[in-house]
Design an enzyme around this catalytic site. Structure first.
Site, short mmCIF file in Angstrom:
data_model
loop_
_atom_site.label_atom_id
_atom_site.label_comp_id
_atom_site.label_asym_id
_atom_site.label_seq_id
_atom_site.Cartn_x
_atom_site.Cartn_y
_atom_site.Cartn_z
N HIS A 109 -12.46 -7.17 -10.26
CA HIS A 109 -12.46 -6.18 -11.28
C HIS A 109 -13.72 -5.60 -11.57
O HIS A 109 -13.86 -4.99 -12.61
CB HIS A 109 -12.05 -7.03 -12.52
CG HIS A 109 -10.61 -7.49 -12.57
ND1 HIS A 109 -10.31 -8.85 -12.10
CD2 HIS A 109 -9.26 -7.32 -12.75
CE1 HIS A 109 -9.17 -9.20 -12.27
NE2 HIS A 109 -8.56 -8.12 -12.48
N HIS A 110 -14.54 -5.51 -10.65
CA HIS A 110 -15.81 -4.54 -10.69
C HIS A 110 -15.49 -3.22 -10.94
O HIS A 110 -16.40 -2.46 -11.45
CB HIS A 110 -16.69 -5.01 -9.52
CG HIS A 110 -16.34 -4.07 -8.12
ND1 HIS A 110 -15.13 -4.38 -7.59
CD2 HIS A 110 -17.06 -2.81 -7.65
CE1 HIS A 110 -14.90 -3.56 -6.46
NE2 HIS A 110 -16.19 -2.64 -6.61
N LYS A 115 -6.23 -1.73 -7.31
CA LYS A 115 -5.36 -0.88 -6.78
C LYS A 115 -4.91 -1.63 -5.39
O LYS A 115 -5.75 -2.19 -4.56
CB LYS A 115 -6.05 0.46 -6.30
CG LYS A 115 -5.14 1.46 -5.79
CD LYS A 115 -4.74 2.27 -6.77
CE LYS A 115 -3.51 3.33 -6.25
NZ LYS A 115 -2.28 2.59 -5.60
N LYS A 139 -12.22 -2.23 1.15
CA LYS A 139 -11.74 -0.49 1.69
C LYS A 139 -12.22 0.37 0.58
O LYS A 139 -12.72 1.60 1.05
CB LYS A 139 -10.19 -0.64 1.88
CG LYS A 139 -9.73 0.29 2.60
CD LYS A 139 -8.11 0.08 2.90
CE LYS A 139 -7.95 -1.43 3.58
NZ LYS A 139 -6.63 -1.52 3.42
N ASP A 144 -15.58 4.72 -0.96
CA ASP A 144 -16.05 5.36 -2.35
C ASP A 144 -14.85 5.81 -3.37
O ASP A 144 -14.76 6.81 -3.82
CB ASP A 144 -17.07 6.63 -2.14
CG ASP A 144 -18.31 5.98 -1.69
OD1 ASP A 144 -18.74 4.97 -1.92
OD2 ASP A 144 -18.79 6.83 -0.72
N LYS A 151 -3.03 -6.50 -4.23
CA LYS A 151 -2.06 -6.36 -3.52
C LYS A 151 -1.01 -7.32 -4.03
O LYS A 151 -1.18 -8.22 -4.73
CB LYS A 151 -2.53 -7.06 -2.06
CG LYS A 151 -1.40 -6.65 -0.79
CD LYS A 151 -2.18 -5.10 -0.60
CE LYS A 151 -1.21 -4.56 0.71
NZ LYS A 151 -1.93 -3.41 1.12
N SER A 407 -3.82 8.06 -2.51
CA SER A 407 -3.19 7.57 -3.82
C SER A 407 -4.19 7.66 -5.02
O SER A 407 -3.63 8.04 -6.27
CB SER A 407 -3.23 5.90 -3.72
OG SER A 407 -1.98 5.60 -2.96
P1 NAD Z 1 6.50 0.13 7.29
O1 NAD Z 1 7.52 -0.73 6.73
O2 NAD Z 1 6.85 1.43 6.83
O3 NAD Z 1 6.72 0.19 8.79
C1 NAD Z 1 6.37 -1.14 9.47
C2 NAD Z 1 6.95 -0.76 11.00
O4 NAD Z 1 6.57 -1.91 11.80
C3 NAD Z 1 8.39 -0.80 10.74
O5 NAD Z 1 8.87 0.34 11.57
C4 NAD Z 1 8.94 -1.99 11.44
O6 NAD Z 1 10.21 -1.90 12.12
C5 NAD Z 1 7.63 -2.43 12.37
N1 NAD Z 1 7.60 -3.86 12.58
C6 NAD Z 1 7.67 -4.63 11.87
N2 NAD Z 1 7.57 -5.83 12.24
C7 NAD Z 1 7.15 -5.70 13.57
C8 NAD Z 1 6.89 -6.54 14.97
N3 NAD Z 1 6.89 -7.81 14.66
N4 NAD Z 1 6.87 -5.92 16.00
C9 NAD Z 1 6.80 -4.71 16.05
N5 NAD Z 1 7.16 -3.76 14.80
C10 NAD Z 1 7.37 -4.40 13.73
O7 NAD Z 1 5.14 -0.36 7.03
P2 NAD Z 1 3.73 0.44 6.90
O8 NAD Z 1 3.71 1.11 5.24
O9 NAD Z 1 3.85 1.60 8.05
O10 NAD Z 1 2.63 -0.59 6.91
C11 NAD Z 1 2.28 -1.24 8.17
C12 NAD Z 1 0.76 -1.83 8.12
O11 NAD Z 1 -0.20 -0.74 7.63
C13 NAD Z 1 0.90 -2.81 7.14
O12 NAD Z 1 -0.07 -3.85 7.71
C14 NAD Z 1 0.27 -2.26 5.93
O13 NAD Z 1 -0.33 -3.31 5.13
C15 NAD Z 1 -0.58 -1.37 6.55
N6 NAD Z 1 -0.99 -0.31 5.50
C16 NAD Z 1 -0.01 0.64 4.92
C17 NAD Z 1 -0.31 1.78 4.14
C18 NAD Z 1 0.53 2.70 3.40
O14 NAD Z 1 0.06 3.46 2.82
N7 NAD Z 1 1.88 2.34 3.82
C19 NAD Z 1 -1.73 1.71 3.65
C20 NAD Z 1 -2.69 0.99 4.35
C21 NAD Z 1 -2.48 -0.10 5.09
#
Ligand code: NAD
Length: 518
Positions: A109-110, A115, A139, A144, A151, A407
Site C-alpha cells: 500500500h505504499h 492494482k 512492475k 513508474d 492480484k 490500465s
Molecule cells: P488469456 O486467458 O487471454 O490467454 C491464455 C492463453 O493461454 C489461452 O489462449 C489459453 O488457451 C492458453 N493456455 C492456457 N494454458 C496453456 C498451457 N498449459 N499451454 C499452452 N497454452 C495454454 O490470458 P492472458 O491475459 O493472455 O494472460 C496470459 C499471461 O499473461 C498470464 O500469465 C497473465 O498473468 C499475464 N498477463 C496478462 C495481462 C493482461 O493484460 N491480460 C497483463 C500482464 C500479464
C-alpha cells in the site's frame, strides 16, 4: 486503507471471510490475523523449486543486496500486506450447488490504489495471488505507474462453466470484495488476467456501481472494460504491444545481440509463442508485423512448428474452424505444449502460465532470448541456469507492464470523466494547418492539392485517444527498458535483477520520503 497496513509491518495476513467481526475495518483484520507466508507454500504450483511467492522473494533478496536500505524497510517492501480468501456458493445451471474459492491479495500500500488482474484458473491459491501481487508492485515501480500491487483469482477452470455461471461467479466475488473494502477507485482496482476479459470487467463494474455509495467515480473501480463502458482505446492489445516494444528495444542494442550471436533488430528473427490468448496473440501480431518469423505456436492441445514460418491469422482461423491448432497445413504437430518451447528459435515468448521453463526442461531450451510475456513462466532456478548459458531473459516485471500502464491511462480517463484528447484534438489539427499555411506564405509557394492532402494526412491532425495511449505506452516501455538495462549494466547483473533493483530503489525512496505511519 492508506499507509496504515504497510505501517503495521505484518508479514502476511490471511483473512477468512467467515471469522471477521467487522466488515468495514480492515485494520482490525490486519492486527488480528497473522499467517506466515510459509504456511501457504504447500499449496503452490512450483513446489519442486519453492513456492511461487518464495521464488519472487528470492529474486527480491538477491536484488536487495545491491541496495543499502535498512533491513526492516526491505522486509516491509517484500511482504504481502493483506490477503482475502472467500468461499461462496454457486448455483450451477443444473441446480447443483458448488462452493467456489476466491482470493484477493494486496501486496503493497505504499501507493494507492492497489492494482492487479483477476484470473480464473484451477491453479489459483493464496500463494499464487501473493506472488502475482508482489510482481505487480515491482512492475508498477519499474514503469513508474503510481499503484501498489494486487492480484486476485477464482479457483475454477472457466472452460467448464457456462456464461451465465461465470456471470454469477463474477458478480458474487465482486460483492464479497466490496463488502470487505477490497475494491474501489481509490482502494483496489482489478483488471483482466488469465481466463478473464472485458466481459468479466463489465460485470464487475455493474455490480460495484450497484453497491457503492460513490457512483460518481465507480467507472474507475475496474480497468480493461469495453470502450463503450468507460474502457480506453488500446487497452485490449496493450500488454502484447508492450511485449513487442520490450523485445524491440532489447534487439536494438547491437552489443547485446552480438553476445547472443544474433543480428540487431527484430526483423528476420525466428519466434515461438506459447498461448494465443490476449497477451500471446497480440505479441505475435506485432512481432509478425515487424518482420519476425513465427516458427512455432503452442496452445493447451499441443504445438505446431514450421521453420519456414506460420501466418498468425491463418493459424487463428484454422483453430477457430477445427477447435485446435494441431494439423495446420504445412506444419509439424508437437504433442506436448511444453515440448514446443524446446524447438529451435531466436526468441521464445511464453505467454500462458507460470513455471513453464523449469529445472527439468531448461537444458533443452534452444532460444537465445526468452521474453517473459506471462507472469513467472521461468522459475528462479531455471533463470539462473539460462543466464549461466548466456541466454537473455527479458523479465516479466518489466515486459508485460504494458497492460497496467494502459490500465493507468484508463483509470485517469475514468476519474476525469473525459476521453483523452477530446479537448485538444481539433485545436492541434487547426494549429498544424496554420503552421503549414505560414510555411507556404514564408516560402512564397503553395503546395498543390495532392501535396497538401498528403502533408495534412501526415502532420495536420490532432492526437486521438488511441494515438495518445499508443504514444504513452511506447514511451513507458522504451524508457523503462533502458532504465533496467542501465541498472543491470552498472551492477553487472542480469536484466531481472536490474529490474528488481530499480523497483526496490523507487519504493524505498517513497517510504523514506513519506515516513511510516504512525
Ligand atoms: P488469456 O486467458 O487471454 O490467454 C491464455 C492463453 O493461454 C489461452 O489462449 C489459453 O488457451 C492458453 N493456455 C492456457 N494454458 C496453456 C498451457 N498449459 N499451454 C499452452 N497454452 C495454454 O490470458 P492472458 O491475459 O493472455 O494472460 C496470459 C499471461 O499473461 C498470464 O500469465 C497473465 O498473468 C499475464 N498477463 C496478462 C495481462 C493482461 O493484460 N491480460 C497483463 C500482464 C500479464
Amino acid at each position: 486503507m492508506g499507509p496504515i497496513g504497510a505501517a503495521f509491518g505484518i508479514s502476511t495476513d490471511l483473512i477468512s471471510a467467515t471469522d471477521n467481526p467487522c466488515p468495514t475495518c480492515r485494520i482490525l483484520y490486519l492486527v488480528r490475523i497473522e499467517t506466515a507466508s510459509s504456511n501457504m507454500s504447500s499449496q503452490n504450483s512450483h513446489s519442486s523449486e519453492g513456492s511461487f511467492f518464495a521464488q519472487v522473494n528470492f529474486m527480491f533478496d538477491r536484488a536487495a543486496a545491491y541496495t543499502n536500505h535498512p533491513k526492516g524497510l526491505l522486509s516491509q517492501i517484500k511482504n504481502c500486506n493483506s490477503v482475502y480468501h472467500v468461499s461462496f456458493p454457486l448455483v450451477r445451471d443444473n441446480g447443483d450447488i458448488q462452493v467456489v474459492s476466491a482470493y484477493r491479495a494486496e501486496h503493497s500500500h505504499h501507493m494507492q490504489p492497489t492494482k492487479g488482474g483477476i484470473r480464473y484458473a484451477p491453479t489459483v491459491n493464496a500463494d499464487e495471488v501473493m506472488a502475482l501481487a508482489a510482481l505487480m508492485t515491482y512492475k508498477c515501480a519499474v514503469v513508474d505507474v503510481p499503484f501498489g500491487g494486487a492480484k486476485g483469482g477464482v479457483t475454477i477452470d472457466r472452460r467448464l462453466y457456462s456464461e451465465a455461471e461465470l456471470e454469477r461467479v463474477t458478480r458474487r466475488f465482486t460483492f464479497e470484495l466490496a463488502k470487505k473494502n477490497f475494491i474501489g477507485p481509490g482502494v483496489d482496482v482489478p483488471a483482466p488476467d488469465y481466463g478473464t476479459s472485458a466481459r468479466e470487467m463489465t460485470w464487475i463494474l455493474d455490480t460495484y456501481t450497484t453497491v457503492t455509495d460513490n457512483p460518481l467515480d465507480a467507472l474507475a473501480s475496474v480497468t480493461g472494460k469495453p470502450v463503450g463502458q468507460g474502457g480506453v482505446r488500446g487497452r485490449v492489445e496493450a500488454t502484447g504491444k508492450g511485449v513487442y516494444f520490450g523485445i524491440r528495444e532489447a534487439c536494438d542494442i547491437e552489443e547485446d545481440m552480438k553476445k547472443l550471436s544474433l543480428n540487431k533488430g527484430v526483423e528476420g528473427k525466428t519466434v515461438i509463442i506459447q498461448g494465443l490468448g490476449n497477451v500471446g496473440y497480440h505479441a505475435a501480431l506485432f512481432l509478425e508485423q515487424a518482420g519476425a518469423r513465427l516458427v512455432g505456436l503452442a496452445e493447451y492441445e499441443g504445438g505446431i512448428y514450421n521453420a519456414d514460418g506460420l501466418k498468425l491469422e491463418d493459424v487463428v482461423r484454422h483453430r477457430r474452424e477445427t477447435g485446435s491448432i494441431l494439423n495446420f497445413p504445412g506444419a509439424n504437430n508437437v504433442a506436448d505444449t511444453v515440448k514446443t518451447l524446446e524447438l529451435a528459435c531466436d526468441i521464445l515468448v511464453p505467454a500462458a502460465l507460470e513455471a513453464q521453463i523449469r529445472m527439468d526442461n531448461v537444458d533443452c531450451i534452444q532460444a537465445r532470448i526468452i521474453a517473459e510475456a506471462a507472469n513467472g513462466p521461468v522459475t528462479a532456478a531455471a533463470a539462473d541456469s539460462l543466464r549461466d548459458r548466456g541466454v537473455m531473459v527479458i523479465p516479466d516485471t518489466y515486459l508485460n507492464a504494458g497492460g497496467v500502464t494502459v490500465s493507468y491511462f484508463e483509470w485517469l480517463r475514468n476519474l476525469s470523466h473525459v476521453r483523452h484528447g477530446r479537448m485538444s484534438r481539433r485545436f492541434e489539427a487547426r494549429n498544424a494547418s496554420r503552421i503549414l499555411q505560414a510555411v507556404q506564405n514564408l516560402v512564397g509557394q503553395s503546395f498543390n492539392k495532392e501535396q497538401l492532402q498528403s502533408i495534412e494526412a501526415d502532420l495536420a491532425f490532432g492526437a486521438s485517444e488511441a494515438d495518445l495511449v499508443a504514444s504513452g505506452l511506447e514511451d513507458t516501455m522504451v524508457g523503462a527498458y533502458h532504465e533496467i538495462h542501465e541498472k543491470a549494466r552498472y551492477h553487472a547483473v542480469d536484466l531481472r535483477t536490474g529490474a528488481f533493483i530499480s523497483a526496490i530503489e523507487k519504493i524505498a525512496l517513497g517510504y523514506e520520503r513519506l515516513g511510516i505511519f504512525p
